[in-house]
Scaffold this motif. Sequence first.
Motif, PDB file in Angstrom:
ATOM      1  N   HIS A  18     -49.586   9.150  -9.179  1.00 49.87           N
ATOM      2  CA  HIS A  18     -50.373   9.129  -8.335  1.00 49.87           C
ATOM      3  C   HIS A  18     -51.119   8.859  -7.867  1.00 49.87           C
ATOM      4  N   GLY A  19     -52.164   8.448  -8.525  1.00 50.05           N
ATOM      5  CA  GLY A  19     -53.015   7.544  -7.806  1.00 50.05           C
ATOM      6  C   GLY A  19     -52.442   6.481  -7.730  1.00 50.05           C
ATOM      7  N   GLN A  20     -51.554   5.880  -8.466  1.00 41.38           N
ATOM      8  CA  GLN A  20     -50.590   3.930  -8.444  1.00 41.38           C
ATOM      9  C   GLN A  20     -49.953   4.129  -6.791  1.00 41.38           C
ATOM     10  N   ILE A  21     -49.459   5.189  -6.989  1.00 40.12           N
ATOM     11  CA  ILE A  21     -48.023   5.637  -5.230  1.00 40.12           C
ATOM     12  C   ILE A  21     -48.937   5.233  -3.987  1.00 40.12           C
ATOM     13  N   SER A  22     -49.966   5.849  -4.063  1.00 39.12           N
ATOM     14  CA  SER A  22     -51.011   5.442  -2.847  1.00 39.12           C
ATOM     15  C   SER A  22     -50.860   3.752  -2.437  1.00 39.12           C
ATOM     16  N   ASP A  23     -51.718   2.613  -3.816  1.00 39.19           N
ATOM     17  CA  ASP A  23     -51.776   1.702  -3.928  1.00 39.19           C
ATOM     18  C   ASP A  23     -50.897   0.686  -3.725  1.00 39.19           C
ATOM     19  N   ARG A  24     -49.663   1.431  -3.998  1.00 38.11           N
ATOM     20  CA  ARG A  24     -48.519   0.589  -4.622  1.00 38.11           C
ATOM     21  C   ARG A  24     -47.064   0.387  -3.766  1.00 38.11           C
ATOM     22  N   PHE A  25     -46.796   1.847  -3.214  1.00 41.87           N
ATOM     23  CA  PHE A  25     -45.605   2.070  -1.850  1.00 41.87           C
ATOM     24  C   PHE A  25     -46.214   2.009  -0.758  1.00 41.87           C
ATOM     25  N   THR A  26     -45.263   1.212   0.228  1.00 42.63           N
ATOM     26  CA  THR A  26     -45.105   1.123   1.901  1.00 42.63           C
ATOM     27  C   THR A  26     -44.173   2.008   2.539  1.00 42.63           C
ATOM     28  N   TYR A  27     -43.752   2.007   4.089  1.00 36.94           N
ATOM     29  CA  TYR A  27     -43.367   2.599   3.965  1.00 36.94           C
ATOM     30  C   TYR A  27     -42.683   1.347   5.600  1.00 36.94           C
ATOM     31  N   ILE A  28     -41.492   1.445   5.817  1.00 33.47           N
ATOM     32  CA  ILE A  28     -41.276   0.655   7.723  1.00 33.47           C
ATOM     33  C   ILE A  28     -40.674   1.518   8.072  1.00 33.47           C
ATOM     34  N   ILE A  29     -40.748   1.179   9.774  1.00 30.70           N
ATOM     35  CA  ILE A  29     -39.671   2.205  10.630  1.00 30.70           C
ATOM     36  C   ILE A  29     -39.603   1.173  11.262  1.00 30.70           C
ATOM     37  N   THR A  30     -38.969  -0.001  11.759  1.00 30.87           N
ATOM     38  CA  THR A  30     -38.460  -0.066  13.059  1.00 30.87           C
ATOM     39  C   THR A  30     -37.810  -0.160  13.902  1.00 30.87           C
ATOM     40  N   LEU A  31     -37.828  -0.558  15.174  1.00 33.15           N
ATOM     41  CA  LEU A  31     -36.595  -0.128  16.168  1.00 33.15           C
ATOM     42  C   LEU A  31     -36.065  -2.013  16.801  1.00 33.15           C
ATOM     43  N   GLY A  32     -35.404  -1.870  17.011  1.00 33.60           N
ATOM     44  CA  GLY A  32     -34.821  -3.625  17.015  1.00 33.60           C
ATOM     45  C   GLY A  32     -33.512  -3.426  18.441  1.00 33.60           C
ATOM     46  N   THR A  33     -33.285  -4.760  18.756  1.00 35.09           N
ATOM     47  CA  THR A  33     -31.783  -4.634  19.854  1.00 35.09           C
ATOM     48  C   THR A  33     -32.137  -6.524  18.699  1.00 35.09           C
ATOM     49  N   GLY A  34     -30.270  -6.395  20.111  1.00 32.78           N
ATOM     50  CA  GLY A  34     -30.083  -8.481  19.278  1.00 32.78           C
ATOM     51  C   GLY A  34     -29.865  -9.316  20.828  1.00 32.78           C
ATOM     52  N   ILE A  35     -29.348 -10.120  20.354  1.00 31.64           N
ATOM     53  CA  ILE A  35     -28.705 -11.138  21.413  1.00 31.64           C
ATOM     54  C   ILE A  35     -27.390 -11.588  20.731  1.00 31.64           C
ATOM     55  N   PRO A  36     -26.800 -11.103  21.197  1.00 27.80           N
ATOM     56  CA  PRO A  36     -25.634 -11.619  20.092  1.00 27.80           C
ATOM     57  C   PRO A  36     -24.911 -12.791  20.565  1.00 27.80           C
ATOM     58  N   ILE A  37     -24.135 -14.062  19.845  1.00 31.97           N
ATOM     59  CA  ILE A  37     -24.379 -15.319  20.210  1.00 31.97           C
ATOM     60  C   ILE A  37     -22.610 -15.481  19.833  1.00 31.97           C
ATOM     61  N   ASN A  38     -21.592 -14.059  19.621  1.00 32.97           N
ATOM     62  CA  ASN A  38     -20.358 -14.302  19.601  1.00 32.97           C
ATOM     63  C   ASN A  38     -19.549 -13.709  20.059  1.00 32.97           C
ATOM     64  N   GLU A  39     -17.774 -13.607  19.825  1.00 29.14           N
ATOM     65  CA  GLU A  39     -17.424 -13.154  20.930  1.00 29.14           C
ATOM     66  C   GLU A  39     -16.319 -12.143  20.052  1.00 29.14           C
ATOM     67  N   PRO A  40     -15.832 -11.055  20.186  1.00 31.93           N
ATOM     68  CA  PRO A  40     -16.549 -10.048  21.126  1.00 31.93           C
ATOM     69  C   PRO A  40     -18.064  -9.585  21.156  1.00 31.93           C
ATOM     70  N   SER A  41     -18.611 -10.172  21.715  1.00 31.22           N
ATOM     71  CA  SER A  41     -20.002  -9.644  22.116  1.00 31.22           C
ATOM     72  C   SER A  41     -20.557  -8.420  22.181  1.00 31.22           C
ATOM     73  N   SER A  42     -21.292  -7.953  21.306  1.00 33.31           N
ATOM     74  CA  SER A  42     -21.566  -6.385  21.518  1.00 33.31           C
ATOM     75  C   SER A  42     -23.759  -6.805  20.877  1.00 33.31           C
ATOM     76  N   THR A  43     -23.790  -6.010  22.010  1.00 34.33           N
ATOM     77  CA  THR A  43     -25.795  -6.053  21.974  1.00 34.33           C
ATOM     78  C   THR A  43     -25.926  -5.065  21.380  1.00 34.33           C
ATOM     79  N   PRO A  44     -26.973  -5.643  20.314  1.00 35.14           N
ATOM     80  CA  PRO A  44     -27.063  -4.053  18.955  1.00 35.14           C
ATOM     81  C   PRO A  44     -28.564  -3.305  19.141  1.00 35.14           C
ATOM     82  N   PHE A  45     -28.304  -2.235  18.678  1.00 36.28           N
ATOM     83  CA  PHE A  45     -29.440  -1.450  18.942  1.00 36.28           C
ATOM     84  C   PHE A  45     -29.707  -0.467  17.320  1.00 36.28           C
ATOM     85  N   THR A  46     -30.633  -0.963  16.799  1.00 37.79           N
ATOM     86  CA  THR A  46     -31.254  -0.378  15.561  1.00 37.79           C
ATOM     87  C   THR A  46     -32.527   0.424  14.809  1.00 37.79           C
ATOM     88  N   TRP A  47     -31.734   1.026  14.393  1.00 33.89           N
ATOM     89  CA  TRP A  47     -33.085   2.121  14.124  1.00 33.89           C
ATOM     90  C   TRP A  47     -33.395   2.181  12.560  1.00 33.89           C
TER      91      TRP A  47
END
Length: 174
Positions: A18-47
């Motif tokens: 338990h003492g090591q977990i607080s120092d060693r573990f991290t969590y990341i939450i992201t939201l994102g999108t993108g600029i499509p560079i191919n065909e067929p193009s689809s703008t992604p949304f990511t979580w």
Amino acid sequence: MKKTILIFISILLVSTVHGQISDRFTYIITLGTGIPINEPSSTPFTWQIAGHYKATERFSAGIGTGLSFYEKALIPVFADIRYQLTVPGKWIPYLQCSIGYSFAPDKHTNGGYFFNPSAGMQYAIHGKVKLLLGIGYEIQNLERLKKYDNNNYTVEFHEKLHHNSISVKLGILF
């Protein structure tokens, strides 16, 4: 006596872990999108959400999952590594790479290969909480069943799609 010793050792191990977990573990939450560079193009949304184990002060590795929306919804499962380019401070540039496979909840869609290397900057907000901004290149493959109906005939075929985009992600690390 053996039970008492085993219980005592178990309690010591749990308190140590338990003492090591607080120092060693991290969590990341992201939201994102993108600029499509191919065909067929689809703008992604990511979580995405990922858990990391800090092997050193600068290097961490972990696993993650999330949701990605292109033409269809996908659930990526990936391995993730991060390297901080400088010692911890207020502003820290980093490199990150995610690689894995995306599963499709739709029965007419098959997921595929997922790859997302990126570079970014993290800003320390308060204590262990940091704000992230990353820019990278995302590859997402998938296969879907397409139908074409006409008065004379009906056609079904599998279409393989390879989405390539410049990804932009905003997140929080804690």
